[in-house]
Design an enzyme around this catalytic site. Structure first.
Site, mmCIF file in Angstrom:
data_model
loop_
_atom_site.group_PDB
_atom_site.id
_atom_site.type_symbol
_atom_site.label_atom_id
_atom_site.label_comp_id
_atom_site.label_asym_id
_atom_site.label_seq_id
_atom_site.Cartn_x
_atom_site.Cartn_y
_atom_site.Cartn_z
ATOM 1 N N ASP A 48 0.794 -1.020 0.064
ATOM 2 C CA ASP A 48 -0.100 0.164 -0.067
ATOM 3 C C ASP A 48 0.913 1.313 0.038
ATOM 4 O O ASP A 48 0.559 2.403 -0.651
ATOM 5 C CB ASP A 48 -0.704 -0.039 1.235
ATOM 6 C CG ASP A 48 -1.841 -1.135 1.076
ATOM 7 O OD1 ASP A 48 -2.278 -1.357 -0.098
ATOM 8 O OD2 ASP A 48 -2.324 -1.463 1.934
ATOM 9 N N TYR A 165 -2.824 4.902 9.716
ATOM 10 C CA TYR A 165 -2.451 5.480 10.938
ATOM 11 C C TYR A 165 -3.795 5.802 11.673
ATOM 12 O O TYR A 165 -3.791 5.609 12.915
ATOM 13 C CB TYR A 165 -1.743 6.913 10.730
ATOM 14 C CG TYR A 165 -0.933 7.480 11.456
ATOM 15 C CD1 TYR A 165 -0.651 6.945 12.797
ATOM 16 C CD2 TYR A 165 -0.658 8.865 11.541
ATOM 17 C CE1 TYR A 165 0.049 7.729 13.822
ATOM 18 C CE2 TYR A 165 0.091 9.582 12.373
ATOM 19 C CZ TYR A 165 0.456 8.846 13.395
ATOM 20 O OH TYR A 165 0.905 9.587 14.675
HETATM 21 P P1 NAP Z 1 4.855 2.614 5.455
HETATM 22 O O1 NAP Z 1 6.191 2.023 5.916
HETATM 23 O O2 NAP Z 1 4.864 2.861 3.899
HETATM 24 O O3 NAP Z 1 3.491 2.202 5.951
HETATM 25 C C1 NAP Z 1 3.453 1.519 7.109
HETATM 26 C C2 NAP Z 1 2.325 0.403 7.109
HETATM 27 O O4 NAP Z 1 0.779 1.087 6.765
HETATM 28 C C3 NAP Z 1 2.657 -0.576 6.191
HETATM 29 O O5 NAP Z 1 2.380 -1.931 6.617
HETATM 30 C C4 NAP Z 1 1.728 -0.222 5.200
HETATM 31 O O6 NAP Z 1 1.050 -1.316 4.272
HETATM 32 C C5 NAP Z 1 0.277 0.413 5.909
HETATM 33 N N1 NAP Z 1 -0.470 1.006 5.161
HETATM 34 C C6 NAP Z 1 -0.318 2.017 4.263
HETATM 35 N N2 NAP Z 1 -1.720 2.611 4.010
HETATM 36 C C7 NAP Z 1 -2.625 1.903 4.599
HETATM 37 C C8 NAP Z 1 -3.929 1.949 4.396
HETATM 38 N N3 NAP Z 1 -4.468 2.792 3.771
HETATM 39 N N4 NAP Z 1 -4.528 1.016 5.320
HETATM 40 C C9 NAP Z 1 -4.017 0.058 5.972
HETATM 41 N N5 NAP Z 1 -2.533 -0.239 5.779
HETATM 42 C C10 NAP Z 1 -1.925 0.866 5.386
HETATM 43 O O7 NAP Z 1 4.767 4.119 6.188
HETATM 44 P P2 NAP Z 1 4.952 5.732 5.627
HETATM 45 O O8 NAP Z 1 5.801 5.809 4.470
HETATM 46 O O9 NAP Z 1 5.571 6.226 6.948
HETATM 47 O O10 NAP Z 1 3.571 6.011 5.784
HETATM 48 C C11 NAP Z 1 2.572 5.660 4.733
HETATM 49 C C12 NAP Z 1 1.460 5.308 5.382
HETATM 50 O O11 NAP Z 1 1.655 4.310 6.253
HETATM 51 C C13 NAP Z 1 0.795 6.437 6.196
HETATM 52 O O12 NAP Z 1 0.142 7.322 5.229
HETATM 53 C C14 NAP Z 1 0.008 5.951 7.280
HETATM 54 O O13 NAP Z 1 -1.537 5.847 7.315
HETATM 55 C C15 NAP Z 1 0.432 4.654 7.554
HETATM 56 N N6 NAP Z 1 1.349 4.547 8.906
HETATM 57 C C16 NAP Z 1 0.842 4.041 9.880
HETATM 58 C C17 NAP Z 1 1.328 4.007 11.118
HETATM 59 C C18 NAP Z 1 0.830 3.396 12.206
HETATM 60 O O14 NAP Z 1 -0.324 2.585 12.064
HETATM 61 N N7 NAP Z 1 1.113 3.627 13.513
HETATM 62 C C19 NAP Z 1 2.581 4.670 11.185
HETATM 63 C C20 NAP Z 1 3.147 5.152 10.049
HETATM 64 C C21 NAP Z 1 2.624 5.136 8.773
HETATM 65 P P3 NAP Z 1 2.076 -2.023 3.064
HETATM 66 O O15 NAP Z 1 2.983 -2.928 4.052
HETATM 67 O O16 NAP Z 1 1.142 -2.718 2.337
HETATM 68 O O17 NAP Z 1 2.940 -0.895 2.416
#
Ligand code: NAP
Length: 270
Positions: A48, A165
Site C-alpha cells: 500500500d 495511521y
Molecule cells: P509505510 O512503511 O509505507 O507504511 C506503514 C504501514 O502502513 C505498512 O504496513 C503499509 O502497508 C500500511 N498502510 C499504508 N496505507 C494503509 C492503508 N490505507 N490501510 C492500511 N494499512 C496501510 O509508512 P510511511 O511511509 O511512514 O507512511 C505511509 C502510510 O503508512 C501513512 O499514510 C500511514 O497511514 C501509514 N502509517 C501507519 C502508522 C501506524 O499505523 N502507526 C505509522 C506510520 C505510517 P504495506 O506494507 O502494504 O505498504
C-alpha cells in the site's frame, strides 16, 4: 493503452514487474505502449505504501489515470491482485474493460505567515504532530472555533486512509463510498483544565476543518501520507474532502469489509 508500472525496489516487486512486462509483450494484437510519463493506467507493484508513492508521482494527472494495485506481500487495501496472479491480471487488462471505482481524497491547504499558500492532496491522511512538548492548536469547523487542542497531534484521514495511521490511534474504519474526512486525536490532554472532544469526529463533503497552531516555533511536523511539508511560520492548515478523486480499475469486486477482516481479524476460529 499507455501503461506505467510503478514498483518499489524490493527483489520480489522487481521480479513481478519483469513478469508483467514479459506477459504483456508476449501478447498478440494488443496495443500496449509502456509510458512512464503520460500513462492511462498505472500498475503499482509493492505494498500500500508503494501505491501511495505512485499516487503522488501522478497526482497532477488524476483525471487521466486509472490505478491497479498488485501487492507483493499480503492482501492490501489498495491492491486487488497478489504476486502469483500476474497472468490473470494481464489477461484482464488485455481483454476486459474493467469497472472504474473512485475514492475520495483529502485536500490540505497551508497558509504561511508571509502570505503564500500550498495545496496538497493526500490519499491516506494528513497529520500535525509535535514530537517534543505539547501541540497547542485551535480547531475550527466551518469557521467556528470548536476546541483548543492540547496533546501530541491531530490527523485527518480519508475513508481509504482510515485503516492506516487513523486506525492505530483509535479512529473508526470508514467505508470508502462515503466522501468524508475523519479528524482523530493523538494523545490529547483531557483533565479539569484542558478539554477536547476526546473522540474522532467525521465531517461531510462540504465542510472545512481549520487548525491554527498556537506556538509559532516551527517544531511541529506536518505530514501528508509518507511526505511532509515545512512547518515553520504556519498560520493555519485547512482540511477538507478534495474535489479530485483517485480512480482504480476493478476487474473483480473485493468487498471492503472482507479486506478489513482479512487484514485485522484473520480467519474464523471455533
Ligand atoms: P509505510 O512503511 O509505507 O507504511 C506503514 C504501514 O502502513 C505498512 O504496513 C503499509 O502497508 C500500511 N498502510 C499504508 N496505507 C494503509 C492503508 N490505507 N490501510 C492500511 N494499512 C496501510 O509508512 P510511511 O511511509 O511512514 O507512511 C505511509 C502510510 O503508512 C501513512 O499514510 C500511514 O497511514 C501509514 N502509517 C501507519 C502508522 C501506524 O499505523 N502507526 C505509522 C506510520 C505510517 P504495506 O506494507 O502494504 O505498504
Amino acid at each position: 493503452m499507455r501503461l506505467a508500472i510503478y514498483s518499489n525496489n524490493q527483489k520480489t516487486s522487481l521480479e513481478v514487474t519483469d513478469q508483467i512486462r514479459a506477459a504483456l509483450m508476449a501478447a498478440d494484437n494488443h496495443e500496449i505502449i509502456f509510458d512512464q510519463i503520460r500513462p492511462d493506467v498505472v500498475i503499482s507493484v509493492g505494498g500500500d505504501g508503494t501505491l501511495l508513492a505512485a499516487f503522488h508521482e501522478y497526482s497532477a494527472q488524476l483525471t487521466e489515470i486509472r490505478f491497479i494495485g498488485m501487492h507483493t506481500g499480503h492482501l492490501g487495501f489498495y491492491s486487488d491482485w497478489q504476486k502469483d496472479e500476474v497472468q490473470a491480471l494481464v489477461a484482464s487488462l488485455l481483454n476486459e474493460p474493467g469497472k472504474t471505482v473512485k475514492y475520495p481524497l483529502l485536500e490540505m491547504v497551508i497558509k504561511y505567515s508571509d502570505g503564500h499558500t500550498t495545496r496538497q492532496l493526500a490519499l491516506n491522511e494528513a497529520a500535525i504532530k509535535r514530537p517534543l512538548g505539547t501541540l497547542v492548536a485551535d480547531v475550527y469547523i466551518n469557521g467556528e472555533l470548536f476546541e483548543r487542542f492540547r496533546g501530541d497531534g491531530l490527523t485527518a484521514a480519508t475513508p481509504t486512509g482510515s485503516t492506516g495511521y487513523n486506525k492505530s490511534i483509535g479512529g473508526a474504519v470508514v467505508h470508502p463510498s462515503l466522501a468524508v474526512i475523519q479528524l482523530s486525536e493523538i494523545a490529547s490532554l483531557n483533565n479539569r483544565v484542558y478539554r477536547t472532544l476526546g473522540s474522532p469526529l467525521i465531517v461531510g463533503p462540504s465542510e472545512t476543518i481549520k487548525i491554527v497552531p498556537r506556538r509559532n516555533d516551527g517544531k511541529e511536523i506536518i505530514t501528508f501520507d509518507h511526505l511532509n511539508q515545512p512547518s515553520q511560520n504556519v498560520e493555519w492548515i485547512e482540511l477538507r474532502v478534495a474535489t479530485e478523486k483517485i480512480a482504480f480499475t476493478e476487474y473483480r469486486h473485493l468487498e471492503f469489509w472482507h479486506r478489513v477482516k482479512s487484514s485485522f481479524i484473520g480467519p474464523e476460529v471455533d
